[in-house]
Motif scaffolding. Sequence first.
Motif, PDB file in Angstrom:
ATOM      1  N   ASP A   1       0.846  -1.210   0.000  1.00 27.70           N
ATOM      2  CA  ASP A   1       0.000   0.000   0.000  1.00 27.70           C
ATOM      3  C   ASP A   1       0.879   1.256   0.000  1.00 27.70           C
ATOM      4  OD1 ASP A   1      -2.285  -1.419   0.043  1.00 27.70           O
ATOM      5  OD2 ASP A   1      -2.778  -1.079   2.162  1.00 27.70           O
ATOM      6  N   ILE A   2       1.926   1.217   0.822  1.00 32.46           N
ATOM      7  CA  ILE A   2       2.809   2.390   0.954  1.00 32.46           C
ATOM      8  C   ILE A   2       3.529   2.672  -0.367  1.00 32.46           C
ATOM      9  CG2 ILE A   2       5.006   3.082   2.036  1.00 32.46           C
ATOM     10  CD1 ILE A   2       3.919   1.886   4.643  1.00 32.46           C
ATOM     11  N   VAL A   3       4.030   1.635  -0.998  1.00 36.92           N
ATOM     12  CA  VAL A   3       4.766   1.843  -2.261  1.00 36.92           C
ATOM     13  C   VAL A   3       3.799   2.266  -3.375  1.00 36.92           C
ATOM     14  CG1 VAL A   3       6.174   0.725  -4.042  1.00 36.92           C
ATOM     15  CG2 VAL A   3       6.665   0.302  -1.620  1.00 36.92           C
ATOM     16  N   ARG A   4       2.631   1.643  -3.387  1.00 39.13           N
ATOM     17  CA  ARG A   4       1.641   2.012  -4.405  1.00 39.13           C
ATOM     18  C   ARG A   4       1.298   3.505  -4.312  1.00 39.13           C
ATOM     19  NH1 ARG A   4      -1.222  -1.957  -7.062  1.00 39.13           N
ATOM     20  NH2 ARG A   4      -1.199  -3.559  -5.476  1.00 39.13           N
ATOM     21  N   GLU A   5       1.168   3.973  -3.062  1.00 39.64           N
ATOM     22  CA  GLU A   5       0.839   5.386  -2.831  1.00 39.64           C
ATOM     23  C   GLU A   5       1.943   6.303  -3.376  1.00 39.64           C
ATOM     24  OE1 GLU A   5      -0.851   7.425   1.185  1.00 39.64           O
ATOM     25  OE2 GLU A   5       1.260   7.224   0.992  1.00 39.64           O
ATOM     26  N   ARG A   6       3.160   5.750  -3.465  1.00 43.96           N
ATOM     27  CA  ARG A   6       4.304   6.564  -3.917  1.00 43.96           C
ATOM     28  C   ARG A   6       4.755   6.181  -5.318  1.00 43.96           C
ATOM     29  NH1 ARG A   6       3.983   6.070   1.304  1.00 43.96           N
ATOM     30  NH2 ARG A   6       4.974   7.538   2.738  1.00 43.96           N
ATOM     31  N   ARG A   7       3.886   5.578  -6.098  1.00 46.35           N
ATOM     32  CA  ARG A   7       4.303   5.050  -7.401  1.00 46.35           C
ATOM     33  C   ARG A   7       4.834   6.145  -8.321  1.00 46.35           C
ATOM     34  NH1 ARG A   7      -0.691   2.056  -9.662  1.00 46.35           N
ATOM     35  NH2 ARG A   7       0.519   1.950 -11.570  1.00 46.35           N
ATOM     36  N   GLY A   8       4.439   7.397  -8.051  1.00 41.77           N
ATOM     37  CA  GLY A   8       4.956   8.521  -8.848  1.00 41.77           C
ATOM     38  C   GLY A   8       6.480   8.559  -8.811  1.00 41.77           C
ATOM     39  N   CYS A   9       7.064   8.124  -7.695  1.00 40.68           N
ATOM     40  CA  CYS A   9       8.532   8.141  -7.568  1.00 40.68           C
ATOM     41  C   CYS A   9       9.183   7.163  -8.546  1.00 40.68           C
ATOM     42  CB  CYS A   9       8.960   7.797  -6.145  1.00 40.68           C
ATOM     43  SG  CYS A   9       8.479   9.050  -4.946  1.00 40.68           S
ATOM     44  N   LEU A  10       8.451   6.121  -8.940  1.00 40.65           N
ATOM     45  CA  LEU A  10       9.017   5.162  -9.895  1.00 40.65           C
ATOM     46  C   LEU A  10       9.131   5.785 -11.285  1.00 40.65           C
ATOM     47  CD1 LEU A  10       6.999   1.969  -8.851  1.00 40.65           C
ATOM     48  CD2 LEU A  10       9.325   2.581  -8.170  1.00 40.65           C
ATOM     49  N   ARG A  11       8.248   6.773 -11.525  1.00 36.89           N
ATOM     50  CA  ARG A  11       8.226   7.438 -12.841  1.00 36.89           C
ATOM     51  C   ARG A  11       9.312   8.484 -12.990  1.00 36.89           C
ATOM     52  NH1 ARG A  11       2.830   9.544 -11.922  1.00 36.89           N
ATOM     53  NH2 ARG A  11       1.821   7.603 -11.401  1.00 36.89           N
ATOM     54  N   CYS A  12      10.015   8.779 -11.899  1.00 36.40           N
ATOM     55  CA  CYS A  12      10.969   9.888 -11.892  1.00 36.40           C
ATOM     56  C   CYS A  12      11.947   9.792 -13.067  1.00 36.40           C
ATOM     57  CB  CYS A  12      11.746   9.852 -10.574  1.00 36.40           C
ATOM     58  SG  CYS A  12      12.813  11.249 -10.393  1.00 36.40           S
ATOM     59  N   GLU A  13      12.146  10.928 -13.724  1.00 36.10           N
ATOM     60  CA  GLU A  13      13.059  10.934 -14.882  1.00 36.10           C
ATOM     61  C   GLU A  13      14.511  10.761 -14.475  1.00 36.10           C
ATOM     62  OE1 GLU A  13      12.282  14.185 -17.747  1.00 36.10           O
ATOM     63  OE2 GLU A  13      10.531  14.504 -16.475  1.00 36.10           O
ATOM     64  N   CYS A  14      14.777  10.894 -13.174  1.00 35.45           N
ATOM     65  CA  CYS A  14      16.141  10.677 -12.671  1.00 35.45           C
ATOM     66  C   CYS A  14      16.470   9.199 -12.558  1.00 35.45           C
ATOM     67  CB  CYS A  14      16.300  11.269 -11.278  1.00 35.45           C
ATOM     68  SG  CYS A  14      16.073  13.028 -11.230  1.00 35.45           S
ATOM     69  N   GLY A  15      15.459   8.341 -12.659  1.00 34.47           N
ATOM     70  CA  GLY A  15      15.661   6.929 -12.358  1.00 34.47           C
ATOM     71  C   GLY A  15      15.551   6.711 -10.853  1.00 34.47           C
ATOM     72  N   PHE A  16      15.724   5.460 -10.421  1.00 37.69           N
ATOM     73  CA  PHE A  16      15.610   5.183  -8.988  1.00 37.69           C
ATOM     74  C   PHE A  16      16.498   4.020  -8.570  1.00 37.69           C
ATOM     75  CE2 PHE A  16      12.035   2.900 -11.085  1.00 37.69           C
ATOM     76  CZ  PHE A  16      12.375   1.592 -10.763  1.00 37.69           C
ATOM     77  N   LEU A  17      16.792   4.015  -7.269  1.00 35.42           N
ATOM     78  CA  LEU A  17      17.538   2.926  -6.636  1.00 35.42           C
ATOM     79  C   LEU A  17      16.645   2.409  -5.527  1.00 35.42           C
ATOM     80  CD1 LEU A  17      20.725   5.098  -6.107  1.00 35.42           C
ATOM     81  CD2 LEU A  17      20.492   3.334  -7.861  1.00 35.42           C
ATOM     82  N   LEU A  18      15.974   1.304  -5.759  1.00 34.20           N
ATOM     83  CA  LEU A  18      15.103   0.756  -4.719  1.00 34.20           C
ATOM     84  C   LEU A  18      15.950  -0.025  -3.734  1.00 34.20           C
ATOM     85  CD1 LEU A  18      11.933  -0.412  -6.661  1.00 34.20           C
ATOM     86  CD2 LEU A  18      11.976   1.175  -4.728  1.00 34.20           C
ATOM     87  N   ASP A  19      15.836   0.324  -2.466  1.00 37.51           N
ATOM     88  CA  ASP A  19      16.680  -0.271  -1.427  1.00 37.51           C
ATOM     89  C   ASP A  19      15.769  -0.763  -0.304  1.00 37.51           C
ATOM     90  OD1 ASP A  19      18.352  -0.674   0.747  1.00 37.51           O
ATOM     91  OD2 ASP A  19      18.971   1.425   0.918  1.00 37.51           O
ATOM     92  N   GLY A  20      15.729  -2.083  -0.103  1.00 44.39           N
ATOM     93  CA  GLY A  20      14.869  -2.634   0.960  1.00 44.39           C
ATOM     94  C   GLY A  20      13.488  -2.999   0.442  1.00 44.39           C
ATOM     95  N   PHE A  21      13.222  -2.741  -0.793  1.00 41.35           N
ATOM     96  CA  PHE A  21      11.979  -3.144  -1.466  1.00 41.35           C
ATOM     97  C   PHE A  21      12.340  -3.545  -2.886  1.00 41.35           C
ATOM     98  CE2 PHE A  21       8.401  -2.547  -4.268  1.00 41.35           C
ATOM     99  CZ  PHE A  21       7.373  -3.143  -3.576  1.00 41.35           C
ATOM    100  N   PRO A  22      11.912  -4.687  -3.386  1.00 39.74           N
ATOM    101  CA  PRO A  22      11.084  -5.683  -2.716  1.00 39.74           C
ATOM    102  C   PRO A  22      11.904  -6.546  -1.766  1.00 39.74           C
ATOM    103  CG  PRO A  22      11.609  -6.407  -4.949  1.00 39.74           C
ATOM    104  CD  PRO A  22      12.190  -5.042  -4.802  1.00 39.74           C
TER     105      PRO A  22
END
Length: 249
Positions: free
Chosen positions: A99-120
């Motif tokens: 639920d928490i990650v879904r609420e923040r899904r906009g961060c996955l779209r970031c044009e900077c890219g992302f480093l997911l740490d601790g998820f999944p």
Amino acid sequence: MTDAKPDRSAWLKGGNSKCQAKPVATGKPWRLVLLGAPGVGKGTQAELLKARLGACHLSTGDIFRAAKQLNQNERTPALTAALEYMRRGELVPDSTVIDIVRERRGCLRCECGFLLDGFPRTVTQAETLETLLKEEGLRLDAVLNYELPIDLIVKRLSGRRTCANCKAVFHVETRPPKKEGVCDHCGGKLYQREDDRPESIRVRMEAYRKSTAPLADFYDRRGLLLTIPADGTPEEIFNRTMEALRARS
Ligand code: AMP
């Protein structure tokens, strides 16, 4: 590379916070997942990768630590319950994390890219991430799997100190701050995380073995897994990481 420091309030606070991250000026945005047992040095590598690649560091553990600073009435009941799991070193239930990650899904779209740490951290979470990314028309570039023998992990965890303000990570022996107890970056106070104490470390290692280790197979089957030996200095591990990424791009 970016000059603007990605502002993580959209990730940490959720809700209507607006992301201030600026797109990468050169090069492509990297979308990476960092895997590895607690204490393997993922957080440190994420900081180094963030500085080099300009991608946003998205740590679910940081969301829970930020929630700890809020008053009880500012937190949802699910978040309050999550903090109890965290205090014991146990994994927070998938439904809450998702639920928490879904609420923040906009961060996955970031044009900077992302480093997911601790998820999944579980196969169910990995499947959810796969669905979310598909819905957004995005793909992971790679999954970095940091590996280290257990006795070294315990040594690293018990010496780890975290900045209460900017979350930078130090180690009393291998990465000491210039001034004891004080963050080099922002002057914040360094502390030992509650879940870095011995009794929680044992529980966290078991949770990793049971729930998170199977993710290496999950991503290997998808051709995304890059396994990085996590012994040596943070800089050595970082150089190995960059070599592995270069070989892939
Ligand atoms: P970390 O900073 O990633 O080590 O996370 C600290 C703690 O937050 C973990 O020990 C869990 O209690 C909780 N946590 C963070 N991310 C997750 C996740 N993806 N799934 C379940 N629990 C999590």
